[in-house]
Design a protein around this motif. Structure first.
Motif, short mmCIF file in Angstrom:
data_model
loop_
_atom_site.label_atom_id
_atom_site.label_comp_id
_atom_site.label_asym_id
_atom_site.label_seq_id
_atom_site.Cartn_x
_atom_site.Cartn_y
_atom_site.Cartn_z
N GLY A 88 -48.42 18.37 -94.91
CA GLY A 88 -47.92 17.09 -95.39
C GLY A 88 -46.43 17.00 -95.18
N GLU A 89 -45.92 15.81 -95.32
CA GLU A 89 -44.49 15.62 -95.15
C GLU A 89 -43.81 15.58 -96.52
N PRO A 90 -42.50 15.79 -96.54
CA PRO A 90 -41.78 15.74 -97.81
C PRO A 90 -41.86 14.35 -98.43
N ALA A 91 -41.68 14.29 -99.73
CA ALA A 91 -41.70 13.01 -100.43
C ALA A 91 -40.34 12.33 -100.29
N ASP A 93 -37.97 8.57 -101.19
CA ASP A 93 -37.83 7.51 -102.18
C ASP A 93 -38.43 6.19 -101.72
N THR A 94 -38.34 5.91 -100.44
CA THR A 94 -38.82 4.62 -99.94
C THR A 94 -39.76 4.83 -98.75
N PRO A 95 -40.62 3.86 -98.49
CA PRO A 95 -41.49 3.97 -97.31
C PRO A 95 -40.69 3.99 -96.00
N GLU A 96 -39.53 3.32 -95.98
CA GLU A 96 -38.70 3.31 -94.78
C GLU A 96 -38.21 4.72 -94.45
N GLN A 97 -37.79 5.47 -95.49
CA GLN A 97 -37.33 6.84 -95.27
C GLN A 97 -38.47 7.71 -94.76
N SER A 98 -39.64 7.50 -95.31
CA SER A 98 -40.81 8.27 -94.90
C SER A 98 -41.17 7.97 -93.44
N GLU A 99 -41.14 6.70 -93.07
CA GLU A 99 -41.44 6.31 -91.70
C GLU A 99 -40.39 6.86 -90.73
N PHE A 101 -38.63 9.57 -91.13
CA PHE A 101 -38.87 11.01 -91.01
C PHE A 101 -40.04 11.27 -90.05
N ARG A 102 -41.11 10.49 -90.16
CA ARG A 102 -42.26 10.66 -89.26
C ARG A 102 -41.83 10.45 -87.81
N GLN A 103 -40.99 9.46 -87.57
CA GLN A 103 -40.54 9.20 -86.21
C GLN A 103 -39.60 10.31 -85.71
N VAL A 104 -38.77 10.84 -86.59
CA VAL A 104 -37.90 11.97 -86.21
C VAL A 104 -38.77 13.16 -85.83
N MET A 105 -39.81 13.43 -86.58
CA MET A 105 -40.68 14.57 -86.30
C MET A 105 -41.48 14.37 -85.01
N ALA A 106 -41.57 13.14 -84.52
CA ALA A 106 -42.30 12.87 -83.28
C ALA A 106 -41.40 13.02 -82.04
#
Length: 159
Positions: A88-91, A93-99, A101-106
């Motif tokens: 899983g990915e880290p938690a 604060d916002t969906p934008e930060q999560s998205e 991070f997912r793009q950085v990991m890609a």
């Protein structure tokens, strides 16, 4: 000269999370990241070197972690097997930060590691370059290209 138990516990508290997150950004696998963290901290414990400053020690730990990640990625075992689980990915604060991070990991590994060290770990360009074994100008180029790729990807995702 080995670390005392107290010094080692302090080092684990100081570097454990950073090493794990760096390894996870490279390997995208929780178990492998934990292995790299353990190997890195074990090397710090066994091969205690006289460090000139806390920054020198941090740089040494990050460099060892990067080298351990690269070593694991080169291993024949890793090339012949697939991940056992999707970590899983880290938690955030916002969906934008999560998205984001997912793009950085890609991103490709060199861009991903440079962005992670620079933005998420707060390393300078020089520290990132030293950790990755590259020139500072090369790291600046990687960061610029990574930002460009992320900008395109995120603009396409907007409605």
């Amino acid at each position: 000269m080995r670390l005392t138990d107290t010094e080692f516990e302090t080092a684990v508290g100081r570097y454990g999370d950073t090493v794990f997150r760096l390894a996870y950004s490279y390997l995208k696998n929780r178990a492998d990241a934990e292995d790299v963290m353990q190997e890195t901290l074990l090397k710090l414990y066994l091969a205690r070197k006289p460090f000139q400053s806390p920054e020198h020690e941090r740089h040494w730990v990050v460099r060892v972690a990067v080298n351990e990640c690269k070593k694991l990625l080169r291993s024949p075992w890793r090339r012949r097997t697939g991940p056992l689980e999707e970590a899983g990915e880290p938690a955030f604060d916002t969906p934008e930060q999560s998205e984001l991070f997912r793009q950085v990991m890609a991103l490709p590994p060199k861009y991903r590691a440079a962005v992670y060290l620079y933005y998420y770990e707060g390393c300078s360009v020089q520290e990132t370059a030293a950790a990755m074994g590259a020139n500072p100008s090369t790291v600046q180029t990687w960061l610029m290209r990574a930002r460009g790729k992320l900008k395109l990807i995120l603009q396409e995702a907007e409605p």
